[in-house]
Scaffold this motif. Structure first.
Motif, PDB file in Angstrom:
ATOM      1  N   PHE A  96      38.117  76.770  -8.148  1.00  0.00           N
ATOM      2  CA  PHE A  96      39.393  77.534  -8.199  1.00  0.00           C
ATOM      3  C   PHE A  96      40.500  76.944  -8.670  1.00  0.00           C
ATOM      4  CE2 PHE A  96      39.412  74.899  -4.590  1.00  0.00           C
ATOM      5  CZ  PHE A  96      40.650  74.872  -4.019  1.00  0.00           C
ATOM      6  N   HIS A  97      41.610  77.826  -8.715  1.00  0.00           N
ATOM      7  CA  HIS A  97      43.040  76.990  -9.451  1.00  0.00           C
ATOM      8  C   HIS A  97      43.675  76.352  -8.392  1.00  0.00           C
ATOM      9  CE1 HIS A  97      42.480  78.695 -13.378  1.00  0.00           C
ATOM     10  NE2 HIS A  97      42.440  80.146 -12.815  1.00  0.00           N
ATOM     11  N   THR A  98      43.607  75.100  -8.287  1.00  0.00           N
ATOM     12  CA  THR A  98      44.044  74.335  -7.206  1.00  0.00           C
ATOM     13  C   THR A  98      45.551  74.379  -7.265  1.00  0.00           C
ATOM     14  OG1 THR A  98      43.850  72.145  -8.617  1.00  0.00           O
ATOM     15  CG2 THR A  98      42.065  72.561  -7.007  1.00  0.00           C
ATOM     16  N   GLU A  99      46.231  74.785  -8.347  1.00  0.00           N
ATOM     17  CA  GLU A  99      47.528  74.395  -8.501  1.00  0.00           C
ATOM     18  C   GLU A  99      48.079  75.901  -7.790  1.00  0.00           C
ATOM     19  OE1 GLU A  99      46.035  76.480 -12.318  1.00  0.00           O
ATOM     20  OE2 GLU A  99      45.543  74.812 -11.023  1.00  0.00           O
ATOM     21  N   LEU A 107      37.153  73.896 -17.942  1.00  0.00           N
ATOM     22  CA  LEU A 107      38.278  74.879 -17.817  1.00  0.00           C
ATOM     23  C   LEU A 107      37.596  76.006 -17.121  1.00  0.00           C
ATOM     24  CD1 LEU A 107      40.710  74.804 -20.763  1.00  0.00           C
ATOM     25  CD2 LEU A 107      41.176  73.607 -18.527  1.00  0.00           C
ATOM     26  N   LEU A 108      38.413  76.510 -16.094  1.00  0.00           N
ATOM     27  CA  LEU A 108      37.860  77.735 -15.409  1.00  0.00           C
ATOM     28  C   LEU A 108      38.443  78.914 -16.203  1.00  0.00           C
ATOM     29  CD1 LEU A 108      36.577  78.840 -12.724  1.00  0.00           C
ATOM     30  CD2 LEU A 108      38.809  78.601 -11.713  1.00  0.00           C
ATOM     31  N   THR A 109      37.365  79.685 -16.445  1.00  0.00           N
ATOM     32  CA  THR A 109      37.729  80.863 -17.321  1.00  0.00           C
ATOM     33  C   THR A 109      38.387  82.055 -16.398  1.00  0.00           C
ATOM     34  OG1 THR A 109      35.520  81.931 -17.278  1.00  0.00           O
ATOM     35  CG2 THR A 109      35.936  80.399 -18.841  1.00  0.00           C
ATOM     36  N   ASP A 110      38.794  83.086 -16.802  1.00  0.00           N
ATOM     37  CA  ASP A 110      39.439  84.190 -15.987  1.00  0.00           C
ATOM     38  C   ASP A 110      38.313  84.890 -15.566  1.00  0.00           C
ATOM     39  OD1 ASP A 110      42.110  83.589 -16.695  1.00  0.00           O
ATOM     40  OD2 ASP A 110      42.400  85.160 -18.044  1.00  0.00           O
ATOM     41  N   GLU A 111      37.041  84.991 -16.241  1.00  0.00           N
ATOM     42  CA  GLU A 111      35.982  85.793 -15.871  1.00  0.00           C
ATOM     43  C   GLU A 111      35.401  85.088 -14.798  1.00  0.00           C
ATOM     44  OE1 GLU A 111      31.728  87.368 -17.534  1.00  0.00           O
ATOM     45  OE2 GLU A 111      32.929  86.387 -18.955  1.00  0.00           O
ATOM     46  N   GLU A 112      35.100  83.852 -14.790  1.00  0.00           N
ATOM     47  CA  GLU A 112      34.558  83.079 -13.528  1.00  0.00           C
ATOM     48  C   GLU A 112      35.432  83.045 -12.381  1.00  0.00           C
ATOM     49  OE1 GLU A 112      32.356  79.275 -15.484  1.00  0.00           O
ATOM     50  OE2 GLU A 112      34.690  79.333 -15.791  1.00  0.00           O
TER      51      GLU A 112
END
Length: 203
Positions: A143-146, A125-130
């Motif tokens: 990145f958030h592909t959605e 999972l991609l964290t908000d910090e990342e």
């Protein structure tokens, strides 16, 4: 916050890009002679019509850019045209297949066989910090592909690349995150705002 002064910045961008023989050959002679890669600014009513069509208030730096120049002829080696108000669309309207390839890669028709009955690895999972890391520490491939499904397309598809605005990541000043999205990264080089994208791509 003092509005960004687009004119001197874009005049410098024009000078730098028109110093390139390949770019000069791509743009109309009138742009070469004038030293200006832009157009006349959009009228306020044109911008309001665009906002009503999209159902949103555009981010400040992009809105003021359109007021300075309603479109742009060349952004360098990867993006050839920024759209005028009349051509701006949600990314999904013209590129749903492209979105699906990122959001649903399992439907790409490619089968990966794992040995000895192993399960495919679960994505981390991609964290908000990342995700909210910009500049040199950013990983363009994560990145958030959605977010592609709700992104705004503001340029043509140049060298398998497009400029997008992301209304799902908004700063306190109302700026939308801005992306250079390209298959060859593969992913999105993200900036805090459209202004930062234009400055970063110019650098």
């Amino acid at each position: 916050i003092r509005p960004f002064e687009w004119r001197p910045f874009l005049q410098q961008v024009s000078r730098d890009l028109l110093a390139d023989d390949a770019i000069r050959a791509m743009v109309p002679q009138e742009a070469v002679e004038s030293g200006w890669l832009g157009y006349d600014g959009a009228r306020e009513e044109e911008i309001v019509v665009l906002e009503k069509r999209l159902g949103v208030t555009l981010p400040p730096s992009y809105r003021s850019f359109l007021a300075e120049t309603n479109g742009w002829r060349n952004c360098g080696p990867f993006i050839y045209n920024l759209w005028p108000c009349s051509d701006v669309r949600w990314f999904q309207e013209r590129n749903q297949d492209w979105i699906d390839a990122y959001v649903h890669p399992e439907n790409s028709g490619i089968t990966i066989v794992y040995p000895h009955g192993q399960e495919p690895p679960k994505p981390r999972l991609l964290t908000d910090e990342e995700y909210l890391t910009y500049g040199e520490g950013q990983d363009a491939c994560r990145f958030h592909t959605e977010y592609l499904q709700t992104a705004l397309e503001i340029s043509d598809v140049g060298d398998s690349a497009v400029l997008l605005l992301n209304p799902r990541t908004i700063s306190d000043g109302g700026e939308w995150e801005a992306w250079l999205f390209a298959n060859w990264m593969p992913g999105a080089h993200r900036y805090r705002s459209f202004r930062e994208l234009m400055q970063g791509e110019h650098e």
